[in-house]
Design an enzyme around this catalytic site. Structure first.
Site, PDB file in Angstrom:
ATOM      1  N   SER A  43      47.118  34.871 -29.448  1.00 29.31           N
ATOM      2  CA  SER A  43      46.567  34.749 -30.796  1.00 29.31           C
ATOM      3  C   SER A  43      45.199  35.407 -30.870  1.00 29.31           C
ATOM      4  CB  SER A  43      46.422  33.263 -31.153  1.00 29.31           C
ATOM      5  OG  SER A  43      45.680  33.095 -32.340  1.00 29.31           O
ATOM      6  N   TYR A  97      44.050  24.944 -28.599  1.00 28.64           N
ATOM      7  CA  TYR A  97      44.846  26.104 -28.983  1.00 28.64           C
ATOM      8  C   TYR A  97      44.178  27.391 -28.488  1.00 28.64           C
ATOM      9  CZ  TYR A  97      47.408  29.347 -32.020  1.00 28.64           C
ATOM     10  OH  TYR A  97      48.179  30.376 -32.506  1.00 28.64           O
TER      11      TYR A  97
END
Length: 123
Positions: free
Chosen positions: A14, A27
Site C-alpha cells: 500500500s 496496517y
C-alpha cells in the site's frame, strides 16, 4: 505446489507503507513488511527464474470502505488527499497486477508499482 521457472508472484502492499499513518499503525507496518518481503523474496527466487513484484495502491474505493467503520464525513472525503483529488477504482488498479503476471514484465523483479492517484513515493 512448487513454482517453476517463469512463474510470477505478486504481493499487495500500500502507499501507506511508504508514508505511514498515525491512525493505521498496524496496517502501515504490515504493508511495509510486505514491500520488504517482496524485495527479499525476489532476490531469493530470481536464480530459479521466478519473479516477485508488488502493487502498492493508494486509496481505492471498494465495497469494503463503508463497512470499515469510518465516519460518513471521512468517507465523503476519501481519496481527496491524492494529487488527482479522488479515490481510485478497482479497474484502475487491476491492470498493474495483470502486467506483473504476464510476460510483458519479464525483465522486472523486486519492484513495486504505484497506482495511487499521482502520489510520488521514494522520490
Amino acid at each position: 505446489m512448487p513454482l517453476n521457472s517463469g512463474a510470477a508472484i505478486i504481493n499487495c502492499t500500500s502507499v501507506t507503507s511508504y508514508h505511514g499513518s498515525q491512525e493505521l499503525l498496524d496496517y502501515s507496518s504490515t504493508k511495509g513488511a510486505i514491500a520488504s518481503f517482496t524485495r527479499a523474496l525476489s532476490q531469493n527466487l530470481i536464480g530459479k527464474g521466478i519473479r516477485v513484484n508488488a502493487v502498492a495502491p493508494g486509496p481505492i474505493w471498494t465495497p469494503l470502505n463503508p463497512m470499515g467503520g469510518a465516519s460518513k464525513e471521512k468517507l465523503r472525503h476519501f481519496g481527496e488527499g491524492t494529487p488527482m483529488k479522488r479515490p481510485g477504482q478497482p479497474n484502475e488498479v487491476a491492470p498493474s497486477f495483470l502486467f506483473l503476471a504476464c510476460d510483458d514484465s519479464s525483465y522486472m523483479s523486486g519492484q513495486v508499482l504505484h497506482p495511487n492517484g499521482g502520489t510520488v513515493v521514494n522520490g
